[in-house]
Design an enzyme around this catalytic site. Structure first.
Site, PDB file in Angstrom:
ATOM      1  N   ASP A 159       0.795  -1.181   0.225  1.00 63.55           N
ATOM      2  CA  ASP A 159       0.119   0.096  -0.102  1.00 63.55           C
ATOM      3  C   ASP A 159       0.745   1.361   0.070  1.00 63.55           C
ATOM      4  O   ASP A 159       0.387   2.087  -0.809  1.00 63.55           O
ATOM      5  CB  ASP A 159      -1.087  -0.042   1.067  1.00 63.55           C
ATOM      6  CG  ASP A 159      -1.611  -1.363   1.206  1.00 63.55           C
ATOM      7  OD1 ASP A 159      -2.415  -1.654  -0.018  1.00 63.55           O
ATOM      8  OD2 ASP A 159      -1.262  -1.999   2.212  1.00 63.55           O
ATOM      9  N   HIS A 187      -4.164  -3.485   6.594  1.00 64.14           N
ATOM     10  CA  HIS A 187      -4.059  -3.581   5.194  1.00 64.14           C
ATOM     11  C   HIS A 187      -5.478  -4.194   4.703  1.00 64.14           C
ATOM     12  O   HIS A 187      -5.912  -5.466   4.590  1.00 64.14           O
ATOM     13  CB  HIS A 187      -2.986  -4.820   4.753  1.00 64.14           C
ATOM     14  CG  HIS A 187      -3.227  -5.425   3.337  1.00 64.14           C
ATOM     15  ND1 HIS A 187      -2.735  -4.369   2.394  1.00 64.14           N
ATOM     16  CD2 HIS A 187      -3.421  -6.392   2.843  1.00 64.14           C
ATOM     17  CE1 HIS A 187      -3.121  -5.276   1.122  1.00 64.14           C
ATOM     18  NE2 HIS A 187      -3.531  -6.268   1.284  1.00 64.14           N
TER      19      HIS A 187
HETATM   20  P1  NAX Z   1      -2.364 -18.373  -3.465  1.00 64.02           P
HETATM   21  O1  NAX Z   1      -3.736 -18.916  -3.185  1.00 64.02           O
HETATM   22  O2  NAX Z   1      -1.844 -18.220  -4.891  1.00 64.02           O
HETATM   23  O3  NAX Z   1      -1.421 -19.069  -2.651  1.00 64.02           O
HETATM   24  C1  NAX Z   1      -1.444 -19.294  -1.242  1.00 64.02           C
HETATM   25  C2  NAX Z   1      -0.534 -20.679  -1.048  1.00 64.02           C
HETATM   26  O4  NAX Z   1      -0.723 -20.851   0.574  1.00 64.02           O
HETATM   27  C3  NAX Z   1      -1.150 -21.915  -1.411  1.00 64.02           C
HETATM   28  O5  NAX Z   1       0.058 -22.656  -2.234  1.00 64.02           O
HETATM   29  C4  NAX Z   1      -1.650 -22.706  -0.415  1.00 64.02           C
HETATM   30  O6  NAX Z   1      -1.719 -24.131  -0.583  1.00 64.02           O
HETATM   31  C5  NAX Z   1      -0.796 -22.262   0.735  1.00 64.02           C
HETATM   32  N1  NAX Z   1      -1.346 -22.394   2.024  1.00 64.02           N
HETATM   33  C6  NAX Z   1      -2.419 -22.326   2.282  1.00 64.02           C
HETATM   34  N2  NAX Z   1      -2.627 -22.471   3.862  1.00 64.02           N
HETATM   35  C7  NAX Z   1      -1.403 -22.862   4.343  1.00 64.02           C
HETATM   36  C8  NAX Z   1      -0.852 -23.394   5.480  1.00 64.02           C
HETATM   37  N3  NAX Z   1      -1.627 -23.451   6.465  1.00 64.02           N
HETATM   38  N4  NAX Z   1       0.511 -23.426   5.532  1.00 64.02           N
HETATM   39  C9  NAX Z   1       1.485 -23.187   4.421  1.00 64.02           C
HETATM   40  N5  NAX Z   1       0.742 -22.937   3.153  1.00 64.02           N
HETATM   41  C10 NAX Z   1      -0.476 -22.679   3.086  1.00 64.02           C
HETATM   42  O7  NAX Z   1      -2.493 -16.703  -2.686  1.00 64.02           O
HETATM   43  P2  NAX Z   1      -1.186 -15.639  -3.016  1.00 64.02           P
HETATM   44  O8  NAX Z   1      -1.844 -14.940  -4.183  1.00 64.02           O
HETATM   45  O9  NAX Z   1      -0.060 -16.004  -3.096  1.00 64.02           O
HETATM   46  O10 NAX Z   1      -1.482 -14.876  -1.645  1.00 64.02           O
HETATM   47  C11 NAX Z   1      -1.266 -15.056  -0.349  1.00 64.02           C
HETATM   48  C12 NAX Z   1      -1.822 -14.463   0.719  1.00 64.02           C
HETATM   49  O11 NAX Z   1      -1.112 -13.031   0.522  1.00 64.02           O
HETATM   50  C13 NAX Z   1      -3.524 -14.412   0.638  1.00 64.02           C
HETATM   51  O12 NAX Z   1      -3.740 -14.436   2.121  1.00 64.02           O
HETATM   52  C14 NAX Z   1      -3.714 -12.928   0.149  1.00 64.02           C
HETATM   53  O13 NAX Z   1      -4.622 -12.174   0.552  1.00 64.02           O
HETATM   54  C15 NAX Z   1      -2.422 -12.166   0.795  1.00 64.02           C
HETATM   55  N6  NAX Z   1      -1.749 -10.719   0.284  1.00 64.02           N
HETATM   56  C16 NAX Z   1      -1.486  -9.944   1.223  1.00 64.02           C
HETATM   57  C17 NAX Z   1      -1.128  -8.662   0.769  1.00 64.02           C
HETATM   58  C18 NAX Z   1      -0.559  -7.783   1.814  1.00 64.02           C
HETATM   59  O14 NAX Z   1      -0.152  -6.737   1.420  1.00 64.02           O
HETATM   60  N7  NAX Z   1      -0.529  -8.126   3.044  1.00 64.02           N
HETATM   61  C19 NAX Z   1      -1.147  -8.323  -0.689  1.00 64.02           C
HETATM   62  C20 NAX Z   1      -1.142  -9.312  -1.612  1.00 64.02           C
HETATM   63  C21 NAX Z   1      -2.099 -10.439  -1.335  1.00 64.02           C
HETATM   64  O15 NAX Z   1      -3.347 -10.358  -1.629  1.00 64.02           O
END
Ligand code: NAX
Length: 326
Positions: A159, A187
């Site tokens: 952000d 966020h």
């Molecule tokens: P994806 O769905 O592409 O990847 C998430 C990965 O996490 C998957 O491979 C899944 O199997 C794995 N996962 C789920 N539970 C798990 C656990 N208990 N232990 C280990 N791995 C686990 O999501 P992606 O686009 O990579 O985003 C990941 C996270 O970042 C989401 O929660 C998203 O909302 C968050 N974000 C946060 C941002 C921020 O500024 N704080 C911005 C970007 C993003 O939206």
């Protein structure tokens, strides 16, 4: 040769993971002379995908990459970790209520917090990216009572970077010329992008930024809604820019921000009237050892309203998972 730095990344098989790992291995995080070991965690169903990423990492022949470890066990992933970037989280599925999402993620981050507590380096630097990032960081910190709270942070840097780029565009200046920008709070859409103290080429920008209507009706909401705009345009949430922000956040924390203000979500110490404990985006300068809060900034009536909206939201989130904090 320097001792390699152990970097744990969770959600390694996801889209942010894919944009993050190659940059870390290339030296973008810790510099061109710091070897790294990647310790990758994802769920059991993603072990195959992680093995594929491991093969691709090998095929890049990165000189700094000493080893890649792939696991579905947090205690293996976090063992002796110097840095832990917690990206993996449960996404919101159709029909899921916010409190159920909070609870599902609370379970994940409590488990990972306990694992960090048990096996990570005592001075580990933890960045929580997975949403709801601020509250997930709070849960992980509570589950790790033997680690200092200053080991934990959540990401609001995406952000911050978005706000910086947008301001530069508005002023027709280079991104680099802008400093002392802040994104406060959560966020989430309540975040408050605040340019009241911004400098352009080291000079006060107030002369160029007198348009309060643009601030309130364009700048603040556009920064807050940028994630949604990207999903609408791309059909998927931000990945490369999120990975880039994670690199910026950790790089500045570990290597210093060179006197620049950056925004980090940290456990509140009560400053600016923000209740203690919740993770709140604040301005900091990193000295290469720790993040030092910028204190004593003037909070006018409008800024107070914006900060309060984020406080209310974060307190509500905390209260929804409070039973896990005791
Ligand atoms: P994806 O769905 O592409 O990847 C998430 C990965 O996490 C998957 O491979 C899944 O199997 C794995 N996962 C789920 N539970 C798990 C656990 N208990 N232990 C280990 N791995 C686990 O999501 P992606 O686009 O990579 O985003 C990941 C996270 O970042 C989401 O929660 C998203 O909302 C968050 N974000 C946060 C941002 C921020 O500024 N704080 C911005 C970007 C993003 O939206």
């Amino acid at each position: 040769m320097k001792t390699p730095t152990r970097i744990a990344v969770t959600g390694a098989a996801g889209q942010i993971g894919y944009a993050l790992l190659f940059r870390i291995a290339n030296g973008d995080l810790l510099g061109p002379d710091q070897p790294v070991i990647l310790q990758l965690l994802d769920l059991p169903h993603a072990l195959g995908a992680m093995r594929g990423i491991d093969m691709e990492l090998q095929d890049c022949a990165f000189p700094l990459l000493q080893e890649v470890l792939v696991t579905d066990n947090p205690e293996v992933a976090f063992r002796d970790a110097d840095i832990a970037i917690l990206v993996g989280a449960q996404p919101r599925s159709k029909g899921m209520e916010r409190k159920d999402l909070l609870a599902a993620n609370a379970g994940i981050f409590a488990k990972q917090g306990r694992a960090l507590n048990a096996v990570a380096k005592r001075e580990v630097k933890v960045l929580v990216v997975g949403n709801p990032a601020n509250t997930n960081a709070l849960i992980a910190m509570h589950a790790a009572p033997d680690l200092d709270p200053s080991c934990f942070s959540a990401m609001i840097r995406l952000d911050h970077n978005r706000a910086q780029a947008m301001l530069a565009l508005h002023l027709d200046k280079s991104v680099d010329s802008i400093s002392q920008l802040i994104v406060w709070g959560n966020h989430s859409p309540t975040m408050y992008a605040d340019y009241r103290f911004a400098l352009v080429d080291g000079q006060s920008a107030s002369f160029a930024l007198r348009d309060e209507r643009w601030n309130r009706e364009v700048f603040i909401p556009t920064v807050a809604q940028r994630g949604t705009a990207i999903i609408e345009a791309r059909g998927q949430s931000s990945a490369a820019s999120a990975a880039n922000a994670a690199i910026d956040h950790v790089r500045d924390w570990v290597r210093g921000s060179g006197g620049r203000w950056v925004s980090m979500a940290l456990p509140s110490d009560g400053g600016y009237g923000i209740p203690e404990g919740i993770f709140f985006g604040v301005p900091v300068v990193c000295d290469g050892r720790q993040a030092n809060r910028i204190r004593g900034l003037d909070i006018n009536t409008f800024a107070r309203e914006k900060l309060q909206a984020a406080v209310d939201e974060l307190v509500q989130e905390r209260d929804a998972i409070r039973h896990l904090l005791d």
